[in-house]
Design an enzyme around this catalytic site. Structure first.
Site, PDB file in Angstrom:
ATOM      1  N   ASP A  75       0.861  -1.177   0.000  1.00  0.00           N
ATOM      2  CA  ASP A  75       0.000   0.000   0.000  1.00  0.00           C
ATOM      3  C   ASP A  75       0.897   1.227   0.000  1.00  0.00           C
ATOM      4  OD1 ASP A  75      -2.676   1.250   0.262  1.00  0.00           O
ATOM      5  OD2 ASP A  75      -1.851   2.010   2.139  1.00  0.00           O
ATOM      6  N   GLU A  77       0.918   5.684   0.450  1.00  0.00           N
ATOM      7  CA  GLU A  77       0.227   6.939   0.738  1.00  0.00           C
ATOM      8  C   GLU A  77       0.869   8.004  -0.144  1.00  0.00           C
ATOM      9  OE1 GLU A  77      -2.411   6.762   2.407  1.00  0.00           O
ATOM     10  OE2 GLU A  77      -2.083   4.818   3.347  1.00  0.00           O
ATOM     11  N   HIS A 213      -5.254   4.032   6.749  1.00  0.00           N
ATOM     12  CA  HIS A 213      -4.595   5.066   5.943  1.00  0.00           C
ATOM     13  C   HIS A 213      -3.141   5.285   6.350  1.00  0.00           C
ATOM     14  CE1 HIS A 213      -8.156   5.947   3.677  1.00  0.00           C
ATOM     15  NE2 HIS A 213      -8.832   6.257   4.758  1.00  0.00           N
ATOM     16  N   ASP A 218      -2.232  -0.801   6.517  1.00  0.00           N
ATOM     17  CA  ASP A 218      -3.188  -1.176   5.466  1.00  0.00           C
ATOM     18  C   ASP A 218      -2.681  -2.377   4.670  1.00  0.00           C
ATOM     19  OD1 ASP A 218      -4.818   0.841   6.255  1.00  0.00           O
ATOM     20  OD2 ASP A 218      -4.572   2.107   4.485  1.00  0.00           O
TER      21      ASP A 218
END
Length: 455
Positions: A75, A77, A213, A218
């Site tokens: 994942d 960000e 998040h 995640d």
């Protein structure tokens, strides 16, 4: 009313106009009766449909790997949604072998720009946390080494993969992985769910999701979800990714839960008109959910006699450009259509009011149109500048304002200029492209589309 628009078009000396209501063809009889027999005016009969891409494979670029093949569940960000304008600020990943997490990768990435306030609120990552972190130029080679030989798995994978691909392209690194998306798998394996966000899927499978998040948390939750999905697939006697792709055919229930894109469909002739009616019927009777949906597979099987246009900013192509997807994927999307659309800047000015949008200036809006035109040239597609008419005269926006307010749109008072424009006004809207290019997309290419359609 359609007859008023046709009357105005005739008064202005136009010799054709396209009727493309949203999801229906109810205006066709009135449009037909608005033209007298023998009159030199042509109606192009069509629809602005709601397209669902049901043709994506569950395992992208698969090479027959087994379900026990080593996977990297990851994942990221980022500072926003655009791979071109925004930056990765965190990568979290876990390596899964034989259903067990065997290794972890976690790092902040210094984006070299301030983290926007809304991203800080969403991710709890602030400038102080990334200031001493390595840059993406240092991190990416390490991350790709961590992923070597593995199948890449992510939740809404196209977003995460597109950022990694774009940064790999900039650094001249090879990255052509097999990709699995746990959102697509959830649609198949958890058909009772209406939404497939990470927290919704985790809750359904009773998987803890703390620090949502944050990339590594995640990724860990997605890995647990993926391990459960593998068990569910094996229970269906699916052992490898080739067999998994045979599951890709979507049911009407799944299609009703998929995102939709706008598409313009015009009938060239009577075969096309009948195929258009078939699509309208199926979209309302079989696939309706909030709006009548047209699956791409159904469109492909009834494409004879039809002309497909990429539609407005809510179309599949424009949305892909906004997300900054890789050129290769943009090419595939553009190639599906017969012509590509651009619209006056005022039509898309709402993006400038959206704080989350990566479109911040009028020049950015120009660049989006230039990109569509560039793709048209690259893939030998007609590019047409369209008004996207929703009302006849500028002052009629008040009616659309009332309708939008009743539907809960917060920006209903900021109406786009979606009125019928003269040719001169349209040429003025695109004069920044140069007079030759403006004439080509406002006049010449429209005439070519019109000529494809029988009276």
């Amino acid at each position: 009313e359609v007859k008023d628009i046709i009357k105005r078009a005739k008064q202005w000396g136009m010799d054709a106009i396209a009727v493309t209501d949203h999801g229906c063809v109810q205006a066709f009889p009135d449009a037909n009766h608005a033209v007298d027999k023998g009159e030199n005016f042509k109606i192009l009969y069509g629809v602005e449909g709601y397209l669902v891409d049901d043709m994506k494979e569950l395992a992208e670029n698969e090479k027959g790997q087994t379900l026990d093949h080593t996977c990297v569940v990851f994942d990221i960000e980022t500072t926003g949604f655009s791979t071109i304008k925004n930056h990765i600020i965190e990568i979290g990943a876990v390596r899964v072998t034989d259903g067990k997490i065997v290794d972890k990768f976690s790092t902040f990435v210094n984006p070299a720009v301030p983290i926007p306030y809304d991203i800080e609120q969403l991710t709890s990552i602030n400038d102080g946390m990334v200031i001493s972190a390595p840059t993406i130029e240092e991190v990416l080679p390490e991350f790709l080494a961590f992923c070597e030989g593995a199948v890449m798995v992510a939740h809404n994978a196209s977003f995460d993969i597109s950022f990694i691909k774009e940064n790999a392209r900039r650094q001249g690194l090879t990255f052509q992985p097999t990709v699995l998306d746990t959102v697509s798998l959830a649609r198949v394996l958890l058909p009772n769910l209406n939404r497939f966000k990470l927290d919704t899927v985790a809750k359904e499978l009773k998987i803890s999701l703390e620090n949502h998040h944050r990339a590594v948390d995640d990724a860990g939750a997605t890995a647990e979800i993926f391990v459960k999905f593998i068990e569910m697939l094996k229970a269906r006697d699916i052992e490898n990714l080739t067999q998994l792709n045979e599951l890709s055919k979507m049911t009407p229930e799944m299609i009703r839960k998929m995102p939709t894109y706008h598409i313009i469909i015009l009938a060239k002739n009577d075969v096309g008109r009948i195929n258009l009616y078939r699509l309208i019927s199926q979209s309302n009777l079989t696939y309706f959910a909030k709006r009548p949906r047209i699956p791409k597979s159904l469109l492909a099987s009834h494409r004879e006699g039809l002309i497909l246009g990429s539609a407005c900013e809510a179309g599949e192509l424009f949305q892909a450009i906004l997300r900054g997807v890789p050129e290769e994927e943009l090419g595939k999307i553009a190639n599906f259509y017969d012509y590509l659309e651009v619209q006056p800047l005022g039509n898309n000015a709402f993006m400038l009011r959206d704080e989350k949008s990566s479109v911040n200036t009028w020049e950015d809006l120009q660049d989006l149109n230039r990109k569509v035109i560039e793709l048209g040239e690259q893939w030998n597609k007609l590019v047409c500048a369209t008004c996207d008419v929703h009302f006849l005269d500028p002052e009629d926006e008040v009616y659309r304002r009332i309708i939008m307010a009743s539907k809960g749109f917060k920006d209903a008072d900021d109406q786009a200029p979606l009125y019928l424009r003269t040719t001169a006004a349209m040429l003025g809207d695109f004069e920044s492209l140069g007079s030759d290019k403006a004439e080509e997309i406002v006049i010449t290419k429209h005439r070519q589309v019109s000529a494809m359609c029988e009276r």
